[in-house]
Scaffold this motif. Structure first.
Motif, PDB file in Angstrom:
ATOM      1  N   SER A 123       3.984   6.425   4.875  1.00  0.00           N
ATOM      2  CA  SER A 123       4.567   6.928   3.621  1.00  0.00           C
ATOM      3  C   SER A 123       5.218   8.286   3.838  1.00  0.00           C
ATOM      4  O   SER A 123       6.322   8.559   3.333  1.00  0.00           O
ATOM      5  CB  SER A 123       3.484   7.021   2.544  1.00  0.00           C
ATOM      6  OG  SER A 123       2.860   5.769   2.351  1.00  0.00           O
ATOM      7  N   GLU A 124       4.548   9.126   4.602  1.00  0.00           N
ATOM      8  CA  GLU A 124       5.107  10.448   4.924  1.00  0.00           C
ATOM      9  C   GLU A 124       6.414  10.318   5.700  1.00  0.00           C
ATOM     10  O   GLU A 124       7.398  11.021   5.430  1.00  0.00           O
ATOM     11  CB  GLU A 124       4.069  11.233   5.747  1.00  0.00           C
ATOM     12  CG  GLU A 124       4.489  12.632   6.121  1.00  0.00           C
ATOM     13  CD  GLU A 124       3.446  13.312   7.011  1.00  0.00           C
ATOM     14  OE1 GLU A 124       3.851  14.021   7.958  1.00  0.00           O
ATOM     15  OE2 GLU A 124       2.228  13.107   6.781  1.00  0.00           O
ATOM     16  N   ASP A 128      -0.789   6.278   5.206  1.00  0.00           N
ATOM     17  CA  ASP A 128      -0.444   7.644   4.794  1.00  0.00           C
ATOM     18  C   ASP A 128       0.689   8.203   5.651  1.00  0.00           C
ATOM     19  O   ASP A 128       1.636   8.804   5.132  1.00  0.00           O
ATOM     20  CB  ASP A 128      -1.676   8.551   4.882  1.00  0.00           C
ATOM     21  CG  ASP A 128      -2.726   8.181   3.850  1.00  0.00           C
ATOM     22  OD1 ASP A 128      -2.344   7.807   2.724  1.00  0.00           O
ATOM     23  OD2 ASP A 128      -3.930   8.247   4.160  1.00  0.00           O
ATOM     24  N   GLN A 131       0.840  -1.205   0.000  1.00  0.00           N
ATOM     25  CA  GLN A 131       0.000   0.000   0.000  1.00  0.00           C
ATOM     26  C   GLN A 131       0.871   1.249   0.000  1.00  0.00           C
ATOM     27  O   GLN A 131       0.627   2.203  -0.750  1.00  0.00           O
ATOM     28  CB  GLN A 131      -0.918   0.002   1.228  1.00  0.00           C
ATOM     29  CG  GLN A 131      -1.913  -1.154   1.286  1.00  0.00           C
ATOM     30  CD  GLN A 131      -2.614  -1.245   2.632  1.00  0.00           C
ATOM     31  OE1 GLN A 131      -2.720  -0.260   3.359  1.00  0.00           O
ATOM     32  NE2 GLN A 131      -3.082  -2.434   2.971  1.00  0.00           N
ATOM     33  N   ALA A 132       1.917   1.245   0.841  1.00  0.00           N
ATOM     34  CA  ALA A 132       2.833   2.390   0.897  1.00  0.00           C
ATOM     35  C   ALA A 132       3.592   2.535  -0.417  1.00  0.00           C
ATOM     36  O   ALA A 132       3.809   3.653  -0.905  1.00  0.00           O
ATOM     37  CB  ALA A 132       3.808   2.219   2.058  1.00  0.00           C
ATOM     38  N   GLU A 170       2.578   1.875  -3.322  1.00  0.00           N
ATOM     39  CA  GLU A 170       1.681   2.482  -4.305  1.00  0.00           C
ATOM     40  C   GLU A 170       1.664   3.994  -4.142  1.00  0.00           C
ATOM     41  O   GLU A 170       1.727   4.748  -5.125  1.00  0.00           O
ATOM     42  CB  GLU A 170       0.277   1.902  -4.126  1.00  0.00           C
ATOM     43  CG  GLU A 170      -0.636   2.109  -5.301  1.00  0.00           C
ATOM     44  CD  GLU A 170      -1.922   1.310  -5.172  1.00  0.00           C
ATOM     45  OE1 GLU A 170      -2.506   0.984  -6.216  1.00  0.00           O
ATOM     46  OE2 GLU A 170      -2.355   1.020  -4.036  1.00  0.00           O
ATOM     47  N   ILE A 171       1.622   4.470  -2.895  1.00  0.00           N
ATOM     48  CA  ILE A 171       1.641   5.904  -2.621  1.00  0.00           C
ATOM     49  C   ILE A 171       2.992   6.505  -3.018  1.00  0.00           C
ATOM     50  O   ILE A 171       3.065   7.636  -3.516  1.00  0.00           O
ATOM     51  CB  ILE A 171       1.346   6.167  -1.128  1.00  0.00           C
ATOM     52  CG1 ILE A 171      -0.096   5.749  -0.795  1.00  0.00           C
ATOM     53  CG2 ILE A 171       1.587   7.628  -0.761  1.00  0.00           C
ATOM     54  CD1 ILE A 171      -0.416   5.787   0.693  1.00  0.00           C
TER      55      ILE A 171
END
Length: 401
Positions: free
Chosen positions: A360-361, A357, A244-245, A247-248
């Motif tokens: 990823s940040e 989110d 998921q990360a 993809e971001i």
């Protein structure tokens, strides 16, 4: 030591399976103890007996001065039924062994990672021979059963709860890998005295140490920011957050290096393909533990995460000590004990479990950060809190009471 004390170690997993109890036993031999290990036929994590081992082959073995006795158990296989049979067969074999064995020891030390059923053997043997029983709790039961299997039916959980009460009652000293585990054990409905439950964290073997960055065949030398995960790839690790990360972070120069295998590996690789982020992952098969520092040194930061459950907030995973021993900056999707340590050490960043989110940040922030201070802080915290010789001195004090 006037007489060489004899310790019987009960552990369903032992060499050549990659567990820290291997190193603990080697250290005990170095300290002058005679060590016999009662274990099973090696089959973790792939679920099949290791080559050269079977119900009829290599049932006793000598390794680094340790006598290894292997009792029958069913290989864990790939299914839940296979895992249950694996757990129960070791305990059943242990009951028979306890009744027939003529081994005389001074102490029994049960090394408990799941299943807790293995600690029954330590209780039975110690009670029969009237010797002290020490228990090292690394997985809380029945909490672990509920979390990992999703089973909460009282018909299943109540007998497990009673078994755990029996084990704690028939143990002289209990050691737990986190302060939260100590509290959980002492706050059970059938109370366990605080005086016999102790926080005793895991250490990392001596070969876990900072290394100079060198080229590693499996990891391409490029300018990408590499985040590495090492160890068991199971559902408890919550690794679904990484595809998921990825993809971001599709447009960021970040790659994830995954070293290991486990029951969730196939599903994990399917998730990577589903999100079309194969170029973000470098998959490396399970490696000997001695190679992990070299692989860590080839990357920029180390990663750990958990499945979203309260139990994992109480857990200090063994890989945290390994990462810190190697002086790695740490990126974690974790809360509770793991977050506390990373924050105290100032050696990395944490995001809430499952918060892709924020994770990823944090990864983007780390790519721009000066990691040298984190590396220094990580190793220093390890030396102050998880140093092997000091921790082994502590356990030895309990043996010599």
């Amino acid at each position: 030591m006037s007489k060489k004390k004899h310790i019987l170690v009960i552990s369903q997993y032992f060499y050549p399976e990659p567990f820290r109890i291997n190193d603990m036993c080697v250290e005990l031999v170095k300290r002058g103890y005679k060590v016999t290990v009662l274990t099973g036929i090696p089959n973790y994590p792939q679920g099949e007996y290791y080559e050269g081992y079977s119900l009829t082959r290599k049932r006793t073995e000598e390794w680094n001065g340790i006598r290894i006795v292997r009792i029958p158990l069913m290989a864990r296989g790939k299914s839940s039924i296979g895992l249950i049979c694996n757990y129960l067969s070791f305990a059943a074999s242990g009951y028979i062994w306890k009744s027939l064995s003529k081994i005389k020891v001074d102490y029994v030390f049960s090394f408990e990672v799941s299943p807790m059923t293995q600690a029954l053997i330590g209780c039975w043997y110690a009670r029969k021979h009237q010797v002290p029983h020490y228990l090292y709790v690394q997985d809380l039961w029945p909490e672990n059963v509920i979390t990992v299997t999703g089973i909460s039916n009282p018909i299943v959980i109540k007998p497990i709860d009673k078994m755990v009460d029996y084990i704690y009652k028939n143990t002289d000293e209990i050691f737990a890998t986190s302060p939260s585990f100590v509290e959980a054990i002492c706050n059970r409905k059938t109370s366990v005295s605080h005086s016999k439950v102790h926080y005793w964290p895991q250490y990392a073997e001596d070969f876990y140490k900072p290394m100079e960055k060198t080229s590693v065949e499996e990891i391409p030398e490029d300018d990408s920011f590499k985040v590495i995960f090492t160890g068991n790839i199971g559902t408890a690790q919550g690794l679904q957050i990484l595809p998921q990360a990825a993809e971001i972070l599709r447009e960021e120069n970040v790659k994830f290096v995954i070293v290991g295998d486990g029951r969730y590996l196939d599903e994990f690789e399917q998730e990577i393909q589903k999100r079309n982020v194969q170029d973000k992952f470098i998959m490396i098969a399970r490696q000997p533990a001695e190679r992990i520092p070299e692989l860590l040194a080839a990357c920029d930061a180390a990663f750990l995460s958990f499945q979203n459950d309260e139990l994992w907030t109480k857990t200090i995973p063994a890989k945290l000590q390994s990462y810190m021993a190697c002086g790695m900056p740490i990126i974690a999707s974790a809360e509770g004990e793991t977050e506390r340590i990373i924050t105290e050490a100032e050696c990395g960043v944490c995001s809430a479990i499952g918060d892709v989110d924020k994770l990823s940040e944090n990864i983007i922030i780390m790519t721009k950060d000066d990691l040298n201070k984190m590396r220094h802080n990580s190793r220093k915290y390890f030396e102050r809190n998880f140093e092997k010789q000091e921790l082994m001195d502590q356990i030895e004090q309990y043996f010599n009471r």
